[in-house]
Design a protein around this motif. Structure first.
Motif, PDB file in Angstrom:
ATOM      1  N   THR A  86       0.827  -1.200   0.000  1.00 53.14           N
ATOM      2  CA  THR A  86       0.000   0.000   0.000  1.00 53.14           C
ATOM      3  C   THR A  86       0.867   1.257   0.000  1.00 53.14           C
ATOM      4  O   THR A  86       0.619   2.203  -0.743  1.00 53.14           O
ATOM      5  N   SER A  87       1.907   1.257   0.840  1.00 55.07           N
ATOM      6  CA  SER A  87       2.830   2.399   0.882  1.00 55.07           C
ATOM      7  C   SER A  87       3.491   2.604  -0.478  1.00 55.07           C
ATOM      8  O   SER A  87       3.597   3.735  -0.957  1.00 55.07           O
ATOM      9  N   ALA A  88       3.924   1.518  -1.089  1.00 51.95           N
ATOM     10  CA  ALA A  88       4.574   1.607  -2.399  1.00 51.95           C
ATOM     11  C   ALA A  88       3.608   2.133  -3.450  1.00 51.95           C
ATOM     12  O   ALA A  88       3.956   3.015  -4.236  1.00 51.95           O
ATOM     13  N   GLN A  89       2.391   1.609  -3.462  1.00 54.27           N
ATOM     14  CA  GLN A  89       1.411   2.016  -4.463  1.00 54.27           C
ATOM     15  C   GLN A  89       1.037   3.494  -4.306  1.00 54.27           C
ATOM     16  O   GLN A  89       0.946   4.225  -5.288  1.00 54.27           O
ATOM     17  N   ARG A  90       0.883   3.941  -3.072  1.00 55.12           N
ATOM     18  CA  ARG A  90       0.503   5.343  -2.818  1.00 55.12           C
ATOM     19  C   ARG A  90       1.708   6.280  -2.852  1.00 55.12           C
ATOM     20  O   ARG A  90       1.537   7.496  -2.904  1.00 55.12           O
ATOM     21  N   GLN A  91       2.912   5.695  -2.727  1.00 51.91           N
ATOM     22  CA  GLN A  91       4.153   6.466  -2.620  1.00 51.91           C
ATOM     23  C   GLN A  91       4.081   7.449  -1.460  1.00 51.91           C
ATOM     24  O   GLN A  91       4.423   8.621  -1.572  1.00 51.91           O
ATOM     25  N   GLU A  92       3.635   6.923  -0.322  1.00 46.63           N
ATOM     26  CA  GLU A  92       3.574   7.727   0.898  1.00 46.63           C
ATOM     27  C   GLU A  92       3.849   6.848   2.109  1.00 46.63           C
ATOM     28  O   GLU A  92       3.609   5.636   2.079  1.00 46.63           O
ATOM     29  N   THR A  93       4.350   7.487   3.159  1.00 46.83           N
ATOM     30  CA  THR A  93       4.633   6.776   4.404  1.00 46.83           C
ATOM     31  C   THR A  93       3.329   6.344   5.052  1.00 46.83           C
ATOM     32  O   THR A  93       2.353   7.103   5.076  1.00 46.83           O
ATOM     33  N   ILE A  94       3.352   5.129   5.587  1.00 50.49           N
ATOM     34  CA  ILE A  94       2.196   4.621   6.330  1.00 50.49           C
ATOM     35  C   ILE A  94       2.689   4.163   7.703  1.00 50.49           C
ATOM     36  O   ILE A  94       3.600   3.347   7.801  1.00 50.49           O
ATOM     37  N   ARG A  95       2.062   4.724   8.730  1.00 51.18           N
ATOM     38  CA  ARG A  95       2.310   4.322  10.114  1.00 51.18           C
ATOM     39  C   ARG A  95       1.084   3.574  10.592  1.00 51.18           C
ATOM     40  O   ARG A  95      -0.032   4.080  10.501  1.00 51.18           O
ATOM     41  N   VAL A  96       1.300   2.387  11.137  1.00 56.10           N
ATOM     42  CA  VAL A  96       0.185   1.567  11.592  1.00 56.10           C
ATOM     43  C   VAL A  96       0.378   1.274  13.083  1.00 56.10           C
ATOM     44  O   VAL A  96       1.341   0.610  13.461  1.00 56.10           O
ATOM     45  N   ALA A  97      -0.536   1.784  13.903  1.00 57.72           N
ATOM     46  CA  ALA A  97      -0.440   1.597  15.351  1.00 57.72           C
ATOM     47  C   ALA A  97      -0.720   0.157  15.763  1.00 57.72           C
ATOM     48  O   ALA A  97      -0.127  -0.358  16.709  1.00 57.72           O
ATOM     49  N   ASP A  98      -1.634  -0.509  15.042  1.00 64.94           N
ATOM     50  CA  ASP A  98      -2.001  -1.899  15.328  1.00 64.94           C
ATOM     51  C   ASP A  98      -2.155  -2.628  13.994  1.00 64.94           C
ATOM     52  O   ASP A  98      -3.144  -2.425  13.285  1.00 64.94           O
ATOM     53  N   VAL A  99      -1.170  -3.447  13.660  1.00 60.46           N
ATOM     54  CA  VAL A  99      -1.184  -4.110  12.350  1.00 60.46           C
ATOM     55  C   VAL A  99      -2.383  -5.029  12.172  1.00 60.46           C
ATOM     56  O   VAL A  99      -2.815  -5.261  11.045  1.00 60.46           O
ATOM     57  N   HIS A 100      -2.954  -5.515  13.269  1.00 61.39           N
ATOM     58  CA  HIS A 100      -4.098  -6.423  13.162  1.00 61.39           C
ATOM     59  C   HIS A 100      -5.361  -5.685  12.726  1.00 61.39           C
ATOM     60  O   HIS A 100      -6.316  -6.308  12.268  1.00 61.39           O
ATOM     61  N   ALA A 101      -5.342  -4.365  12.830  1.00 65.80           N
ATOM     62  CA  ALA A 101      -6.478  -3.552  12.395  1.00 65.80           C
ATOM     63  C   ALA A 101      -6.306  -3.040  10.970  1.00 65.80           C
ATOM     64  O   ALA A 101      -7.203  -2.393  10.437  1.00 65.80           O
ATOM     65  N   PHE A 102      -5.148  -3.327  10.332  1.00 58.18           N
ATOM     66  CA  PHE A 102      -4.905  -2.849   8.973  1.00 58.18           C
ATOM     67  C   PHE A 102      -5.459  -3.870   7.979  1.00 58.18           C
ATOM     68  O   PHE A 102      -5.020  -5.022   7.959  1.00 58.18           O
ATOM     69  N   PRO A 103      -6.416  -3.460   7.138  1.00 60.46           N
ATOM     70  CA  PRO A 103      -7.004  -4.402   6.175  1.00 60.46           C
ATOM     71  C   PRO A 103      -5.943  -4.985   5.245  1.00 60.46           C
ATOM     72  O   PRO A 103      -5.152  -4.256   4.650  1.00 60.46           O
ATOM     73  N   GLY A 104      -5.901  -6.302   5.154  1.00 62.22           N
ATOM     74  CA  GLY A 104      -4.973  -6.973   4.254  1.00 62.22           C
ATOM     75  C   GLY A 104      -3.548  -7.060   4.770  1.00 62.22           C
ATOM     76  O   GLY A 104      -2.640  -7.363   3.998  1.00 62.22           O
TER      77      GLY A 104
END
Length: 159
Positions: A86-104
């Protein structure tokens, strides 16, 4: 000869020192893999409370595992999958506080609870991503993001 560094300043001072150390390591070294390997080792010894740090490099339309520190990892990630894709596709930094809540979310290390992924760009061209996982939820904040983006920018000049 290298020794583990002790970072005794403020977080901001320590991050600035880290970036200077990176620039010294990659100065005049043209080999992409060597620079990425040293960068992942440098981050591993600098960051506390992480369980994986490394790079995925763009090859055709997917990310392929590059130099890293941590347990064996997923080898290929499609551009639209997980935090890295997702970060690569959007070309933006992604911070995820809880990876279990991140879809996919793609679970390579079951201990991972939070994650930050920074795209590596050369000009407008995506080269890959820096991926860092932590066994603690909400490990990464705005300060981490800002300085890790600067770290990646300095690194991108040498890869």
């Amino acid at each position: 000869m290298f020794a583990k560094s002790c970072y005794e300043g403020t977080r901001e001072e320590n991050y600035r020192l880290l970036i200077k150390q990176l620039e010294a390591l990659i100065h005049d070294e043209p080999n992409r893999i060597a620079n990425l390997a040293n960068a992942s080792a440098l981050l591993q010894q600098f960051l506390n409370d992480i369980n994986w740090v490394g790079f995925y490099l763009l090859e055709e339309n997917e990310l392929v595992l590059g130099p890293f520190q941590g347990l064996p990892a997923c080898v290929r990630i499609p551009l639209n999958r997980g935090v890295c894709g997702t970060s690569a596709q959007r070309q933006e930094t992604i911070r995820v506080a809880d990876v279990h809540a991140f879809p996919g979310h793609i679970a390579c290390d079951a201990a991972s609870q939070s994650e930050i992924v920074i795209p590596i760009l050369k000009g407008n061209q995506l080269i890959g991503v820096l991926d860092i996982d932590s066994p603690t939820k909400n490990r990464f904040d705005e300060t981490d993001q800002s300085y890790l983006e600067q770290f990646v920018k300095a690194l991108s000049a040498a890869i």
